[in-house]
Motif scaffolding. Sequence first.
Motif, PDB file in Angstrom:
ATOM      1  N   HIS A  36       0.975  -1.211  -0.156  1.00 47.70           N
ATOM      2  CA  HIS A  36      -0.219  -0.095   0.375  1.00 47.70           C
ATOM      3  C   HIS A  36       0.822   1.194  -0.055  1.00 47.70           C
ATOM      4  O   HIS A  36       0.628   2.240  -0.709  1.00 47.70           O
ATOM      5  CB  HIS A  36      -1.250  -0.233   1.556  1.00 47.70           C
ATOM      6  N   ILE A  37       2.151   0.932   1.525  1.00 47.52           N
ATOM      7  CA  ILE A  37       3.221   2.862   0.907  1.00 47.52           C
ATOM      8  C   ILE A  37       3.289   2.022  -0.189  1.00 47.52           C
ATOM      9  O   ILE A  37       3.769   3.400  -1.167  1.00 47.52           O
ATOM     10  CB  ILE A  37       3.992   2.010   2.181  1.00 47.52           C
ATOM     11  N   ILE A  40       0.974   4.093  -3.014  1.00 52.61           N
ATOM     12  CA  ILE A  40       0.747   5.777  -3.102  1.00 52.61           C
ATOM     13  C   ILE A  40       1.945   6.723  -3.438  1.00 52.61           C
ATOM     14  O   ILE A  40       1.381   7.007  -3.734  1.00 52.61           O
ATOM     15  CB  ILE A  40      -0.199   5.835  -1.326  1.00 52.61           C
ATOM     16  N   ALA A  41       2.953   5.378  -2.432  1.00 55.37           N
ATOM     17  CA  ALA A  41       3.984   6.701  -3.776  1.00 55.37           C
ATOM     18  C   ALA A  41       4.360   6.837  -4.378  1.00 55.37           C
ATOM     19  O   ALA A  41       4.852   8.138  -5.158  1.00 55.37           O
ATOM     20  CB  ALA A  41       5.247   5.952  -2.573  1.00 55.37           C
ATOM     21  N   SER A  44       1.263   9.301  -6.311  1.00 52.51           N
ATOM     22  CA  SER A  44       1.609  10.772  -5.642  1.00 52.51           C
ATOM     23  C   SER A  44       2.492  11.614  -6.163  1.00 52.51           C
ATOM     24  O   SER A  44       3.419  12.500  -6.259  1.00 52.51           O
ATOM     25  CB  SER A  44       1.371  10.255  -4.224  1.00 52.51           C
ATOM     26  N   LYS A  46       5.290  11.255  -4.162  1.00 58.14           N
ATOM     27  CA  LYS A  46       5.747  11.263  -3.430  1.00 58.14           C
ATOM     28  C   LYS A  46       7.024  10.417  -2.640  1.00 58.14           C
ATOM     29  O   LYS A  46       6.155   9.474  -3.088  1.00 58.14           O
ATOM     30  CB  LYS A  46       4.545  11.773  -1.568  1.00 58.14           C
ATOM     31  N   SER A  47       7.578  10.581  -1.385  1.00 57.18           N
ATOM     32  CA  SER A  47       8.417  10.125  -1.074  1.00 57.18           C
ATOM     33  C   SER A  47       7.480   8.875   0.102  1.00 57.18           C
ATOM     34  O   SER A  47       6.900   8.876   0.747  1.00 57.18           O
ATOM     35  CB  SER A  47       9.877  10.215  -0.306  1.00 57.18           C
ATOM     36  N   ARG A  48       8.425   7.709   0.392  1.00 55.04           N
ATOM     37  CA  ARG A  48       7.128   6.471   1.175  1.00 55.04           C
ATOM     38  C   ARG A  48       7.988   7.191   2.350  1.00 55.04           C
ATOM     39  O   ARG A  48       6.570   7.215   3.488  1.00 55.04           O
ATOM     40  CB  ARG A  48       8.204   5.521   1.035  1.00 55.04           C
ATOM     41  N   ILE A  51       5.089   9.331   2.950  1.00 59.92           N
ATOM     42  CA  ILE A  51       3.141   8.914   2.434  1.00 59.92           C
ATOM     43  C   ILE A  51       2.704   8.288   4.068  1.00 59.92           C
ATOM     44  O   ILE A  51       2.161   9.041   4.748  1.00 59.92           O
ATOM     45  CB  ILE A  51       3.627   8.131   1.958  1.00 59.92           C
ATOM     46  N   ASP A  54       2.606  11.071   6.287  1.00 60.88           N
ATOM     47  CA  ASP A  54       0.772  12.068   6.132  1.00 60.88           C
ATOM     48  C   ASP A  54      -0.039  10.067   6.816  1.00 60.88           C
ATOM     49  O   ASP A  54      -0.671  10.306   7.885  1.00 60.88           O
ATOM     50  CB  ASP A  54       0.865  12.318   4.635  1.00 60.88           C
ATOM     51  N   LEU A  55       0.111   9.559   6.672  1.00 57.36           N
ATOM     52  CA  LEU A  55      -0.886   8.600   6.844  1.00 57.36           C
ATOM     53  C   LEU A  55      -0.624   8.450   8.302  1.00 57.36           C
ATOM     54  O   LEU A  55      -1.793   8.201   9.250  1.00 57.36           O
ATOM     55  CB  LEU A  55       0.048   6.963   5.953  1.00 57.36           C
TER      56      LEU A  55
END
Length: 95
Positions: A36-37, A40-41, A44, A46-48, A51, A54-55
Amino acid sequence: MSNLDDQLRNLKSSVFKTDSTNKAYSLRLSLDLSAHIEAIADVSGKSRNIIMTDLLRLGLAYFLENLDGIELQQIAEEYEEWKFTLQAEAATGDN
């Protein structure tokens, strides 16, 4: 400390390449959570690290919002103690 103070410290850290506002942690994730990480990375861009941060913020906000008054007070007191301790460590370079 206000959220604005936290944001100012984070911006200063980014601009001046200091890392005194962050504390490194290491954790092990299940393959499912890891997937999932990564997904999403990728989506998006964005870096892990961003992410996961933020989560974690989202999860903490939801968790704290659903505590009763006594539970929230306990967490708030411990939070203030830990925040003071961690900021003192960061100021002296002990993090």
